[in-house]
Design an enzyme around this catalytic site. Structure first.
Site, PDB file in Angstrom:
ATOM      1  N   LYS A 213       0.817  -1.215   0.000  1.00  0.00           N
ATOM      2  CA  LYS A 213       0.000   0.000   0.000  1.00  0.00           C
ATOM      3  C   LYS A 213       0.854   1.272   0.000  1.00  0.00           C
ATOM      4  O   LYS A 213       0.425   2.311  -0.480  1.00  0.00           O
ATOM      5  CB  LYS A 213      -0.987  -0.011   1.177  1.00  0.00           C
ATOM      6  CG  LYS A 213      -2.091  -1.049   0.995  1.00  0.00           C
ATOM      7  CD  LYS A 213      -3.334  -0.759   1.823  1.00  0.00           C
ATOM      8  CE  LYS A 213      -4.470  -1.680   1.367  1.00  0.00           C
ATOM      9  NZ  LYS A 213      -5.720  -1.485   2.088  1.00  0.00           N
TER      10      LYS A 213
ATOM     11  N   LYS B 180      -4.989  -9.328  -6.285  1.00  0.00           N
ATOM     12  CA  LYS B 180      -6.242  -9.739  -5.651  1.00  0.00           C
ATOM     13  C   LYS B 180      -7.343  -8.738  -5.972  1.00  0.00           C
ATOM     14  O   LYS B 180      -7.082  -7.569  -6.245  1.00  0.00           O
ATOM     15  CB  LYS B 180      -6.059  -9.885  -4.140  1.00  0.00           C
ATOM     16  CG  LYS B 180      -6.224  -8.623  -3.339  1.00  0.00           C
ATOM     17  CD  LYS B 180      -6.284  -8.924  -1.847  1.00  0.00           C
ATOM     18  CE  LYS B 180      -6.553  -7.645  -1.069  1.00  0.00           C
ATOM     19  NZ  LYS B 180      -7.937  -7.439  -0.692  1.00  0.00           N
TER      20      LYS B 180
ATOM     21  N   LYS C  33     -10.757  -3.196  -3.279  1.00  0.00           N
ATOM     22  CA  LYS C  33     -11.376  -1.890  -3.454  1.00  0.00           C
ATOM     23  C   LYS C  33     -10.340  -0.853  -3.866  1.00  0.00           C
ATOM     24  O   LYS C  33     -10.609   0.037  -4.646  1.00  0.00           O
ATOM     25  CB  LYS C  33     -12.011  -1.430  -2.140  1.00  0.00           C
ATOM     26  CG  LYS C  33     -13.286  -2.156  -1.807  1.00  0.00           C
ATOM     27  CD  LYS C  33     -13.776  -1.796  -0.411  1.00  0.00           C
ATOM     28  CE  LYS C  33     -13.124  -2.651   0.637  1.00  0.00           C
ATOM     29  NZ  LYS C  33     -13.713  -2.523   1.975  1.00  0.00           N
TER      30      LYS C  33
HETATM   31  P1  ATP Z   1      -8.828  -2.314   0.682  1.00  0.00           P
HETATM   32  O1  ATP Z   1      -8.382  -2.420  -0.743  1.00  0.00           O
HETATM   33  O2  ATP Z   1      -9.366  -0.963   1.065  1.00  0.00           O
HETATM   34  O3  ATP Z   1      -7.837  -2.903   1.657  1.00  0.00           O
HETATM   35  P2  ATP Z   1     -10.258  -4.773   0.597  1.00  0.00           P
HETATM   36  O4  ATP Z   1     -11.014  -4.984  -0.653  1.00  0.00           O
HETATM   37  O5  ATP Z   1      -8.951  -5.468   0.759  1.00  0.00           O
HETATM   38  O6  ATP Z   1     -10.120  -3.211   0.762  1.00  0.00           O
HETATM   39  P3  ATP Z   1     -10.852  -5.048   3.397  1.00  0.00           P
HETATM   40  O7  ATP Z   1     -11.867  -4.214   4.073  1.00  0.00           O
HETATM   41  O8  ATP Z   1      -9.403  -4.729   3.574  1.00  0.00           O
HETATM   42  O9  ATP Z   1     -11.208  -5.071   1.838  1.00  0.00           O
HETATM   43  O10 ATP Z   1     -11.061  -6.574   3.794  1.00  0.00           O
HETATM   44  C1  ATP Z   1     -12.288  -7.111   4.283  1.00  0.00           C
HETATM   45  C2  ATP Z   1     -12.208  -8.628   4.267  1.00  0.00           C
HETATM   46  O11 ATP Z   1     -12.292  -9.107   2.925  1.00  0.00           O
HETATM   47  C3  ATP Z   1     -10.903  -9.184   4.845  1.00  0.00           C
HETATM   48  O12 ATP Z   1     -11.195 -10.324   5.619  1.00  0.00           O
HETATM   49  C4  ATP Z   1     -10.119  -9.569   3.631  1.00  0.00           C
HETATM   50  O13 ATP Z   1      -9.218 -10.626   3.895  1.00  0.00           O
HETATM   51  C5  ATP Z   1     -11.218 -10.017   2.679  1.00  0.00           C
HETATM   52  N1  ATP Z   1     -10.810  -9.879   1.284  1.00  0.00           N
HETATM   53  C6  ATP Z   1     -10.507  -8.712   0.654  1.00  0.00           C
HETATM   54  N2  ATP Z   1     -10.184  -8.940  -0.628  1.00  0.00           N
HETATM   55  C7  ATP Z   1     -10.282 -10.293  -0.825  1.00  0.00           C
HETATM   56  C8  ATP Z   1     -10.083 -11.177  -1.960  1.00  0.00           C
HETATM   57  N3  ATP Z   1      -9.725 -10.682  -3.130  1.00  0.00           N
HETATM   58  N4  ATP Z   1     -10.291 -12.493  -1.793  1.00  0.00           N
HETATM   59  C9  ATP Z   1     -10.674 -12.993  -0.591  1.00  0.00           C
HETATM   60  N5  ATP Z   1     -10.870 -12.234   0.508  1.00  0.00           N
HETATM   61  C10 ATP Z   1     -10.686 -10.907   0.405  1.00  0.00           C
HETATM   62 MG    MG Z   2      -7.626  -4.891   2.411  1.00  0.00          MG
END
Ligand code: ATP
Ligand code: MG
Length: 324
Positions: free
Chosen positions: A111, A191, A194
């Site tokens: 990040k 992955k 968001k």
């Molecule tokens: P950001 O990019 O802002 O970090 P994010 O999409 O990674 O957002 P988070 O709020 O950080 O979302 O994570 C929420 C949950 O979703 C966590 O348990 C994380 O492990 C899971 N998660 C996020 N992206 C994935 C993915 N691509 N596959 C499986 N689990 C995911």
């Molecule tokens: Mg995340």
């Protein structure tokens, strides 16, 4: 089990969040004591977070979670900053956390990469996450694979605290879903997330034609031949198909792929159709909830319940470390 998990109000809920974490959250609430948190302190580490957006996103996310099946009668659902004990425990735990451990965190490195201004919060993020979990003495945490390193650190922090000040915290274990890491359709090397922008995720509540556009333009490969290994993009589409379609349908497509006669267009159309079937009830529930204006009450009641536990645990912490 005592379950804790959190999610950032940084944007729309996407399929990675849903299949990686939220679906487990829903299942676990039937037989366990579950605490689910919208982690807005964490979202502040995001340099582009605007105050109005943050306020708005918290509410939207609460609605999304309820639409997915998080039931405030069964679980505690609340916003992190309504329980300021998270921040106090974070500070105390920071003092039993190794700087070297924090410097090794891959999420921080990823990040921070390419950002002009890297805030200290981003570096400290895993300590706050450990505080979130340990504040409720949670022993299990349903998360996606990207969070395993942070959870390992939370265990180390718990161990070091217990060793230095006396036994208090359990060492929390992860619970991984069936698909611990869903990849981006636009770039299957990363992955689904968001923070890489809207082309890198499929939002649960997005307009149907947008979801179709993202699936239609998903990266595959050119010139399939019999016996060819699956490229990462195609494998990701199969992973999604397995989550939403009956086993026979997946098998048929696998056979066609192995024989080198699979048309990616058919695969994408079928995936879209089954995915919408899974999403439809969630989207309908979301629309129903929107009219009801229940969310503020739910979050206030959740915060009150969470705070009661948090205060008690923090009281023990303060006594153990010598602050009281
Ligand atoms: P950001 O990019 O802002 O970090 P994010 O999409 O990674 O957002 P988070 O709020 O950080 O979302 O994570 C929420 C949950 O979703 C966590 O348990 C994380 O492990 C899971 N998660 C996020 N992206 C994935 C993915 N691509 N596959 C499986 N689990 C995911
Ligand atoms: Mg995340």
């Amino acid at each position: 089990m005592r379950i804790f998990s959190g999610i950032q109000p940084t944007g729309e809920l996407h399929l990675g969040n849903y299949f990686g974490a939220i679906r487990q959250w829903v299942e676990l609430q039937h037989e366990n004591f579950c605490i689910y948190c919208i982690v807005d302190y964490h979202a502040l580490t995001n340099e582009s977070a605007k105050p109005e957006e943050l306020r708005h996103n918290r509410k939207e996310l609460a609605l999304d979670l309820m639409a997915c099946g998080i039931d405030p009668e069964k679980s505690i659902l609340f916003v992190q900053s309504a329980v300021p004990e998270h921040a106090e425990l974070c500070w105390i735990l920071g003092c039993v956390t190794s700087f070297g451990d924090l410097a090794r965190m891959t999420q921080f490195k990823e990040k921070a990469k390419g950002q002009q201004f890297v805030n200290g919060g981003l570096f400290y993020y895993p300590v706050l996450q450990a505080a979130d979990i340990l504040l409720y003495l949670a022993d299990h945490v349903p998360v996606g694979e990207d969070q395993l390193q942070h959870l390992e650190l939370a265990r180390r922090i718990a161990r070091r605290f217990n060793w230095r000040f006396g036994e208090l915290f359990p060492e929390p274990e992860p619970i991984l879903g069936k698909v611990p890491r869903l990849m981006s359709l636009a770039d299957p090397a990363r992955k689904m997330s968001k923070s890489y922008g809207p082309d890198h995720y499929i939002g649960l509540m997005e307009p149907e034609q947008e979801i179709w556009r993202k699936i239609r333009t998903a990266v595959t490969d050119v010139g399939l031949t019999p016996g060819q290994a699956m490229s990462p993009g195609v494998a990701n589409l199969f992973t999604l198909l397995e989550l939403v379609a009956p086993a026979e349908v997946v098998e048929e497509f696998r056979v066609a792929h192995a024989a080198g006669r699979l048309l990616y267009k058919d695969l994408k159309e079928t995936l879209f159709r089954y995915l919408m079937e899974i999403l439809r009830p969630v989207r309908e529930r979301r629309r129903e909830l929107e009219g009801k204006e229940v969310v503020e009450e739910v979050l206030a009641a959740g915060a009150e319940k969470a705070r009661k536990i948090a205060r008690q645990v923090l009281k023990e912490v303060r006594a153990l470390v010598g602050l009281d």
